[in-house]
Design an enzyme around this catalytic site. Structure first.
Site, PDB file in Angstrom:
ATOM      1  N   GLU A   1       0.814  -1.219   0.000  1.00 38.74           N
ATOM      2  CA  GLU A   1       0.000   0.000   0.000  1.00 38.74           C
ATOM      3  C   GLU A   1       0.846   1.266   0.000  1.00 38.74           C
ATOM      4  O   GLU A   1       0.466   2.266  -0.620  1.00 38.74           O
ATOM      5  CB  GLU A   1      -0.902   0.013   1.247  1.00 38.74           C
ATOM      6  CG  GLU A   1      -1.932  -1.103   1.291  1.00 38.74           C
ATOM      7  CD  GLU A   1      -3.122  -0.826   0.400  1.00 38.74           C
ATOM      8  OE1 GLU A   1      -3.435   0.359   0.178  1.00 38.74           O
ATOM      9  OE2 GLU A   1      -3.728  -1.791  -0.083  1.00 38.74           O
TER      10      GLU A   1
ATOM     11  N   THR B   1      -8.021   8.149  -1.079  1.00 37.85           N
ATOM     12  CA  THR B   1      -7.578   6.980  -0.339  1.00 37.85           C
ATOM     13  C   THR B   1      -6.657   7.477   0.767  1.00 37.85           C
ATOM     14  O   THR B   1      -5.769   8.297   0.509  1.00 37.85           O
ATOM     15  CB  THR B   1      -6.824   5.990  -1.244  1.00 37.85           C
ATOM     16  OG1 THR B   1      -7.725   5.483  -2.225  1.00 37.85           O
ATOM     17  CG2 THR B   1      -6.251   4.831  -0.445  1.00 37.85           C
TER      18      THR B   1
ATOM     19  N   ASP C   1      -8.571   5.339  -8.832  1.00 38.18           N
ATOM     20  CA  ASP C   1      -9.232   4.033  -8.956  1.00 38.18           C
ATOM     21  C   ASP C   1     -10.755   4.137  -8.887  1.00 38.18           C
ATOM     22  O   ASP C   1     -11.448   3.130  -8.736  1.00 38.18           O
ATOM     23  CB  ASP C   1      -8.741   3.078  -7.862  1.00 38.18           C
ATOM     24  CG  ASP C   1      -9.076   3.549  -6.458  1.00 38.18           C
ATOM     25  OD1 ASP C   1      -9.541   4.699  -6.310  1.00 38.18           O
ATOM     26  OD2 ASP C   1      -8.858   2.768  -5.509  1.00 38.18           O
TER      27      ASP C   1
END
Length: 413
Positions: free
Chosen positions: A201, A224, A219
């Site tokens: 990540e 995020t 995405d």
């Protein structure tokens, strides 16, 4: 998520591991020809679990009457013998009983983490197996039992005899720790799991530095952020900020709650720009916000993944595979991957072979990742989880070495 023949004392260790604590001697018992001798008698032994007092040491003591017996139930169990130093292994004799393994592997390792098969069978019959001309080398010898012959009980071995060339007396080995056979409920194993996720990540093992991470990775999920990639488009970021505000009213993120509710389910930044990223980074210095992130990770991903993995009879590697899938795809996505895997392989709890099932799960995971351009790089599976599986490291035992997105990582202990 981000894209990138002496006195022996036995003891039961935590998490059900049976261990032998001893000062071993070289045992010269002829095995047949030349200088081949018995090198395993009285060596320190550990097992994945035990029943009653039938500890690991009973598998390699001087008696064929005593035995090691695992806990009852389907799934994978093992017994491991520490030969003290790297030894050549020419022959192994196994004495099973009625609680025998239909499918098992005889394995050797230099570090107790990465294993190589010397022998495997899916046709165990419960008799004595005299395995000759093995030609293996390693410090550790393990019998990995993956499928029971019976529908009840566990596994039992009354005798494990390892033969190799005559050698000098071997040094005593350090006692095994209780983390060997534990799952991710063990704090050390959970820490490894978080480091593995962070390598994929955030391109670092330092996952605690990621409380402040935030970006739009393109995405379709909006922003995020945080230690497991909470997103503004999938409700978990909203839940994190709402809980933070419940615990600490008036925090720097509280004013963005209406906007987070509005953008939930989309990739929009409406009402979040330009101040939300800076506010998230500022909040990340607050221990209360850090605790909220960790609690949300456990509530939404870690605990559900472990519940399914334990129910399926998976050891630490399988538990991590479920957890990592839940972080990327959500628990519902993880369950869909699991369902796809179960169409081609049985779980250990269903009487299936654990390595075969995990291979099917990883196949299904890769197929799902490749349906999204943002997740099309599958190295977090193929050069990490699949690598551990090929090395039979079902317990995520350190040392761990892997690569993600071209970068190399290592957990030494």
């Amino acid at each position: 998520m981000r894209i990138r023949a002496h006195h022996v004392r036995t003891a039961a260790l935590s998490t059900g591991i049976a261990a032998t604590l001893c000062v071993p001697l070289a045992v010269s018992v002829a095995a047949g020809a030349g200088n081949t001798v018995l090198i395993s008698r009285g060596r320190p032994a550990v097992a994945s679990s035990i029943t009653g007092g039938e500890v690991a040491a009973r598998a390699n003591d001087a008696s064929t009457v005593t035995r090691w017996a695992s806990a009852a139930g389907p799934g994978t169990q093992w017994v491991r013998i520490d030969l003290g130093s790297a030894q050549r292994i020419d022959r192994v004799r196994l004495s099973w009983g009625s609680a025998y393994a239909k499918t098992y592997r005889l394995q050797v390792s230099g570090d107790g983490s990465n294993w190589t098969d010397l022998y495997s069978t899916r046709a165990g019959n419960g008799e004595s197996d005299d395995l000759k001309r093995l030609n293996g080398t390693g410090r550790y010898l393990r019998v990995l039992a993956t499928q029971r012959a019976r529908t009840s009980g566990g596994y039992a071995l009354s005798d494990v005899r390892v033969y190799g060339p005559a050698s000098k007396a071997l040094p005593a080995a350090a006692p095994a720790t209780g983390s060997l056979a534990s799952g991710l409920e063990d704090g050390r194993k959970k820490e490894r799991a978080m480091q593995l996720i962070s390598s994929a990540e955030n391109s670092t093992l330092a996952w605690r530095r990621q409380f402040s991470y935030i970006e739009d990775i393109g995405d379709g999920r909006g922003y995020t952020a945080g230690i497991v990639g909470f997103t503004s488009g999938t409700s978990d970021m909203l839940a994190v900020v709402a809980e933070y505000t419940r615990r600490k009213p008036g925090n720097v993120l509280a004013k963005f709650l209406p906007a987070l509710r509005a953008v939930n389910g989309s990739d929009s930044h409406a009402g979040l720009d330009p101040g939300f990223p800076a506010a998230w980074r500022a909040a990340a210095a607050d221990p209360v916000f850090q605790r909220v992130q960790e609690d949300a990770r456990d509530t939404y991903y870690f605990k559900p993944a472990l519940r399914f993995a334990r129910g399926d009879g998976l050891r630490a590697l399988g538990q991590f595979a479920y957890f990592d899938a839940a972080v990327m795809h959500g628990v519902s996505g993880m369950r869909a991957i699991r369902a796809a895997a179960m169409r081609t392989a049985r779980t250990p709890a269903q009487g299936g072979d654990e390595p075969a099932y995990l291979n099917a799960f990883l196949n299904a995971r890769v197929a799902e990742m490749r349906t999204e351009e943002a997740h099309s790089d599958v190295t977090r599976v193929e050069t990490a989880q699949r690598l551990f599986l090929r090395r039979s490291n079902l317990d995520l035992t350190a040392p761990l070495n892997w690569r993600v997105y071209g970068d190399a990582y290592r957990i030494a202990s």
